[in-house]
Design a protein around this motif. Sequence first.
Motif, PDB file in Angstrom:
ATOM      1  N   ALA A 122      16.818  44.352  -6.813  1.00 13.93           N
ATOM      2  CA  ALA A 122      15.513  44.610  -7.427  1.00 13.93           C
ATOM      3  C   ALA A 122      15.702  45.186  -8.831  1.00 13.93           C
ATOM      4  O   ALA A 122      15.058  44.744  -9.782  1.00 13.93           O
ATOM      5  CB  ALA A 122      14.703  45.577  -6.571  1.00 13.93           C
ATOM      6  N   ALA A 123      16.631  46.144  -8.941  1.00 11.04           N
ATOM      7  CA  ALA A 123      16.874  46.762 -10.245  1.00 11.04           C
ATOM      8  C   ALA A 123      17.297  45.702 -11.258  1.00 11.04           C
ATOM      9  O   ALA A 123      16.781  45.653 -12.384  1.00 11.04           O
ATOM     10  CB  ALA A 123      17.944  47.853 -10.119  1.00 11.04           C
ATOM     11  N   ALA A 124      18.220  44.837 -10.826  1.00 14.71           N
ATOM     12  CA  ALA A 124      18.720  43.807 -11.740  1.00 14.71           C
ATOM     13  C   ALA A 124      17.593  42.883 -12.176  1.00 14.71           C
ATOM     14  O   ALA A 124      17.438  42.585 -13.370  1.00 14.71           O
ATOM     15  CB  ALA A 124      19.841  43.012 -11.072  1.00 14.71           C
ATOM     16  N   SER A 125      16.761  42.455 -11.198  1.00 13.20           N
ATOM     17  CA  SER A 125      15.742  41.485 -11.585  1.00 13.20           C
ATOM     18  C   SER A 125      14.619  42.144 -12.388  1.00 13.20           C
ATOM     19  O   SER A 125      13.887  41.482 -13.096  1.00 13.20           O
ATOM     20  CB  SER A 125      15.204  40.735 -10.364  1.00 13.20           C
ATOM     21  N   LEU A 126      14.510  43.454 -12.279  1.00  8.58           N
ATOM     22  CA  LEU A 126      13.477  44.153 -13.059  1.00  8.58           C
ATOM     23  C   LEU A 126      14.035  44.697 -14.376  1.00  8.58           C
ATOM     24  O   LEU A 126      13.313  45.297 -15.167  1.00  8.58           O
ATOM     25  CB  LEU A 126      12.895  45.309 -12.245  1.00  8.58           C
ATOM     26  N   GLY A 127      15.340  44.518 -14.561  1.00  8.80           N
ATOM     27  CA  GLY A 127      15.959  44.994 -15.792  1.00  8.80           C
ATOM     28  C   GLY A 127      16.039  46.512 -15.876  1.00  8.80           C
ATOM     29  O   GLY A 127      15.984  47.112 -16.947  1.00  8.80           O
TER      30      GLY A 127
END
Length: 253
Positions: free
Chosen positions: A201-206
Amino acid sequence: MTAEKPVRRIVAIGSGKGGVGKSTLSANIAIALAQRGVKVGLVDADIYGPSQPLLMRAADVRATATDKKLNPVPTPYGVPMLSMGQMVDQGRAIAWRGPMVGGALGQLIDADWGDTELLILDLPPGTGDVQLSMISKHKPVGAVIVSTPQDLALIDATRAIDLFAQASVPLIGLVENMAGYICPHCGERSDPFGHGGAETAAASLGVPFLGRIPLDIAIRTASDAGTPPVAIGGPGSAAFRMIGDRIAAWLNR
Ligand SMILES: Nc1ncnc2c1ncn2[C@@H]1O[C@H](COP(=O)(O)OP(=O)(O)OP(=O)(O)O)[C@@H](O)[C@H]1O
Ligand SMILES: [Mg+2]
């Protein structure tokens, strides 16, 4: 010449939903930072369901006031703290309405913190008006979002990210809690809440990913006993310390 008012920065710990470990993380990173020499205090912003007095072994200490300013309560861990739990009797329901809640929190934050340079703000669960007005008014310099690993974490994390964006509070990053359960009997690892959901989630939300804390019964029992793992070198200490270091690095950037 007037003495300059110390710049005291607030870091808020929030989440999209309840029970994911905000209070556990807040207590442990506050202790971890104090062990590193940071002058850190802890404010329990959960006015209705304060849990920090128990975690920080300061449940039977009442807060006092001098010249209408509250005095933070000392804890055995070098982290002064304030919580509504130190203002009312344990177990008594607090039935305040919005404006009173805001006023009470203001008093905890504007207490006589002395040379404390950093306040960790343990937010109540949720992303409603109470949380929004709290962070809008008290302007944390940054926010940490706690999430459990299941895929649904993405939805909750997004809601929490929105909340801080609405108040223009920068995100320090996301923490995954309750990852990977090690069975105390057979030692086998399982993932009751899935694995890696928060990091994905963190990665896809930057959003930066700050670290992962294992699901371990000993974390709960140590916390309930008023001895947070970091204070006693218990399970998860290394993860909590690393997250604390990453927050400190962000603040010193
Ligand atoms: N990594 C972990 N392993 C085992 N138990 C944990 C872990 N993290 C938190 N807990 C336990 O889960 C429960 C909820 O944690 P905590 O109170 O920190 O969550 P919270 O997000 O602050 O909850 P609330 O939304 O009600 O304020 C507590 O009993 C705590 O001891
Ligand atoms: Mg809590």
